[in-house]
Design an enzyme around this catalytic site. Structure first.
Site, mmCIF file in Angstrom:
data_model
loop_
_atom_site.group_PDB
_atom_site.id
_atom_site.type_symbol
_atom_site.label_atom_id
_atom_site.label_comp_id
_atom_site.label_asym_id
_atom_site.label_seq_id
_atom_site.Cartn_x
_atom_site.Cartn_y
_atom_site.Cartn_z
ATOM 1 C CB SER A 1 -0.918 0.024 1.225
ATOM 2 O OG SER A 1 -0.260 0.553 2.360
ATOM 3 C CG ASP A 2 1.538 5.656 -1.725
ATOM 4 O OD1 ASP A 2 2.442 5.876 -0.888
ATOM 5 O OD2 ASP A 2 1.477 6.258 -2.809
#
Length: 798
Positions: A335-336
């Site tokens: 994930s960012d």
């Protein structure tokens, strides 16, 4: 990557959710030490080792592999920032999968959310390596199964760490049109990272950037899918090499950000990408697909934005159907920063952390970064029957496979005493100098360049950033940054001409990328600076005007109180006022731009005698600038983006559809400078493309040859560019698309024939049924030095 957290609503890690009891953990650890564990046997296959280890793990240990720590590093460090194994065992009794940015000082009371606001410097090479070793020692020796941790760092244009080598910003590297150089650059970044114990780079960015108002455009390789794919592939090979397991001086790369991120609504970061599936497949997917299929890439990061109402972190079609099922990706998705939680805080997609975790996991997000905001809920989701343990196993299998491929089980530690010696080595610094020189684009020259040291007379250098050099976002502090003033002053001392300096104009009072508040310089200050500069210019013979942006005037907007996008493409502040006052003196004036986004420099183009686009050039800025200005190097870079005349033209990317760009009542549709454009101190002749066969079948490949001659008086580089247009098609196609390029060096009078193979893949497009096809018909094959000045040939496909 976002470096500022929203208000957190998650629960802290708790023993009730993630912990084994201390008694059980101690007993199991003692038993494990007495066994001969197959997963620790390096002679077995990785598949066998993964299967053995996975079979020994509890659900809690499996979920721990999906977690990361960054802002909560205080939970595993003492008050001085030293790693505390006892605290780590209390908070993470089941181990931990990943640590974010071990080189920074997150977790100390004195740091801010970004960790780079200037409040405290980051760890040096020795301290970072020692810190990593301590954390890995805990993971290996103090957790039940001894699973080492991934240590991720930023490396957009070099390793983002104190004293590490800083290369030109990504958009500058793209201007080099030199993938082989990019491979060398990211090989250096990998070597410097691994020396400090990092093993996972959050780079490269292969977003296709079609929105110059967007502050993150500097992080990209520009507006063309083919160029982004070639440069991105080169970066991945530099980071990882071409085979697995990783060599001891390599790290895993991460493709960012999948996708649509580079054309946000109204030009603001994380805005919706209102694009169709066709546009995704033809413009935004190609760099990702190419790198997934042609390299050993093992990590992909989804983007913050939504596409057709679905945020990328909740988009199963994007992360599973396309990435895994269609392209065959076998690695992990990461994930960012805080993006899963943003389903709650920003997208308003789900009501709580449990549902955010469920949507992201089911979509195909494997690891949550930078902290456990939501994925701690996965255990309860399994117990509730909403997620199966087999689904968790599949993700953990991928993570463990990557850890075995990294060699961490056999070699978890680094030699901290050698880390500094492997940082910014002479070959790395020389490469940074070369890269800066090859990334420069000459936009205009009426003959004043290159400067003649015997005729330049008194050279006046103007501009605050001629002395205080910006190097762009995702940078730390190199050992030394050479300013343009330093470079030309050394030139003056060597050649015997006078160099003077006046600040001329100031944009901001600081240029700290991570600082939320921007203090713009008051007009009263700039009024005096401009007046002083004009007075100084009266006694000068030649003027070098350094203008552009800095790390605060165009940057990643990671929060509502940390903005970075612009509603204008003009020079910020009073820079045009200074330029106009200097131009009015009618003295030879060279403008050198240091910036990260394409600027609408209409006044500069009209009035300057020469205009140089330097982008952010990295730590060797001054030496490279002096080489270009005084002719030791001949500029050969090309624009990786079209430069608009103003925001009213946007979008202005070159590979538009036939019905676009009809015209305006009050302006032009053509850009100020087109994609692929760049001048030289010499001249070249590029022939029309010559096809080995005038007609081919839909399954055939044809070779095209282009003759190039240096018709000028000095040695120089040209980038031969090949474009293709499907003349008539069942679905509308762009007016032209870059399909090949090659940068070559020719001496005066030298000729060279450049050949490319045009394959069926270069002629394909998605038909009405969204299937790739090559349709019979004619194709215009064009060659030239940029996307406008082209010569053509016709290829018939039967």
């Amino acid at each position: 990557m976002k470096l500022k957290t929203p208000v957190l609503t998650r629960r802290l890690f708790g023993a009730s959710t993630l912990a084994l009891s201390a008694v059980a953990g101690t007993a199991m650890a003692a038993k494990a030490k007495k066994e001969t564990l197959p997963y620790k046997d390096a002679s077995l296959t990785i598949d066998a080792r993964v299967a053995d280890l996975l079979g020994r793990m509890t659900l809690e240990e499996k979920v721990a592999q999906l977690l990361c720590v960054w802002q909560k590093k205080g939970d595993i460090q003492d008050a001085t920032g030293k790693f505390d194994p006892a605290k780590a065992s209390k908070v993470y009794p089941n181990g931990l999968g990943m640590v974010a940015r071990p080189s920074d000082q997150q977790g100390l009371a004195t740091t801010t959310g970004a960790g780079d606001s200037g409040a405290m410097g980051n760890r040096n090479a020795f301290n970072t390596a020692s810190h990593v070793n301590a954390m890995q020692k805990w993971a290996i020796e103090e957790t039940r199964l001894g699973i080492p941790m991934i240590m991720h760092e930023e490396a957009l244009h070099g390793y983002v760490a104190k004293d590490a080598t800083s290369f030109p910003q990504a958009i500058g590297l793209a201007s080099s049109f030199d993938p082989s150089m990019a491979t060398k650059i990211f090989s250096v970044a990998a070597r410097e990272m691994r020396a400090r114990g990092a093993n996972f780079a959050l780079a490269p960015v292969v977003d296709v950037a079609r929105e110059p108002r967007w502050g993150r455009i500097e992080e990209t390789y520009g507006e063309d899918p083919y160029l982004c794919g070639e440069m991105g592939k080169a970066a991945v090979i530099g980071f990882q090499g071409e085979t697995l397991p990783l060599a001891k001086d390599k790290v895993f790369a991460t493709l960012k950000h999948m996708t649509g991120h580079g054309q946000p609504e109204n030009g603001t970061n994380v805005g919706p990408a209102e694009v169709s599936e066709r546009t995704l497949r033809e413009d935004f997917f190609p760099p990702f697909e190419k790198i997934v299929k042609e390299t050993q890439i093992r990590a992909v990061m989804p983007s913050y934005n939504e596409i057709d109402g679905v945020p990328s972190h909740a988009n199963k079609w994007l992360l599973t159907t396309i990435l895994r099922d269609e392209w065959g990706f076998k690695g992990v998705t990461v994930s960012d920063y805080f993006a899963i939680n943003e389903m709650i805080s920003r997208h308003k997609l789900v009501p709580n952390v449990t549902e955010a975790a469920y949507r992201a996991f089911k979509a195909g997000v494997d690891i949550e970064t930078p902290d456990n905001q939501t994925y701690g809920q996965l255990i309860e989701l399994v117990k509730a029957g909403r997620i199966s343990e087999d689904e968790i196993n599949a993700v953990v299998h991928r993570i463990l496979e990557m850890k075995f491929q990294s060699g961490l089980f056999e070699n978890p530690y680094v030699d901290a005493k050698k880390a500094d010696a492997l940082t910014a080595t002479p070959d790395a610094v020389a490469l940074a100098h070369e890269a800066a020189t090859r990334s420069v684009v000459l936009l205009k020259n009426n003959g004043v360049l290159p400067l003649d040291a015997k005729k330049v007379g008194k050279l006046l250098v103007l501009g605050t950033h001629a002395k205080d050099t910006p190097i762009g976002g995702y940078s730390d502090v190199p050992r030394h940054v050479v300013s343009i003033l330093e470079g030309v002053t050394a030139e003056g001392k060597k050649a015997g001409f006078e160099v003077a300096y006046s600040e001329g104009v100031r944009i901001t009072e600081q240029r700290i990328w991570g600082q939320d508040v921007i203090n713009f310089t008051p007009d009263s200050v700039n009024d005096k600076l401009i007046a002083d500069a004009v007075e100084a210019a009266k006694s000068a013979d030649t003027i070098l005007l350094v203008l552009g942006d800095n790390e605060q005037t165009s940057r990643e907007a990671w929060a509502d109180n940390h903005l970075g996008d612009r509603d204008s493409l003009d020079l910020m502040g009073r820079q045009n006022d200074l330029a106009a006052a200097i131009f009015a003196l009618k003295k030879p004036t060279v403008v050198f731009l240091l910036n990260g986004r394409p600027l609408s420099v209409n006044l500069l183009n009209e009035k300057a005698d020469a205009l140089v686009e330097g982008w952010y050039m990295g730590q060797e800025t001054g030496w490279a600038a002096a080489d270009i200005l005084f002719g030791r190097a001949n500029p050969g870079g090309k624009l990786p983006v079209s430069i608009a005349r103003g925001v009213g033209q946007l979008p202005v990317f070159y590979n538009h559809k036939p019905t676009a760009r009809r015209g305006y009542l009050d302006g032009e549709t053509s850009p100020l400078f087109p994609f692929g454009y760049g001048l030289s101190y010499t001249t070249f002749d590029i022939s029309a493309p010559k096809l080995a066969k005038a007609s081919i079948a839909t399954t055939e490949t044809v070779t095209v040859s282009i003759d190039v001659a240096n018709t000028g008086k000095v040695k120089g580089d040209e980038v031969v560019q090949l474009y293709i247009r499907d003349d008539i098609s069942s679905v509308t196609r762009p007016v032209k698309e870059l399909k090949r390029f090659k940068r070559i060096t020719l001496s005066p009078g030298e000729r060279q024939t450049v050949s490319f193979d045009i394959t069926p893949a270069d002629l394909q497009f998605y038909n009405m049924d969204m299937q790739r096809v090559v349709e019979p018909g004619t194709f215009t094959i064009s060659a030239g030095p940029n996307s406008v000045d082209l010569k053509t040939a016709t290829l018939t496909v039967i």
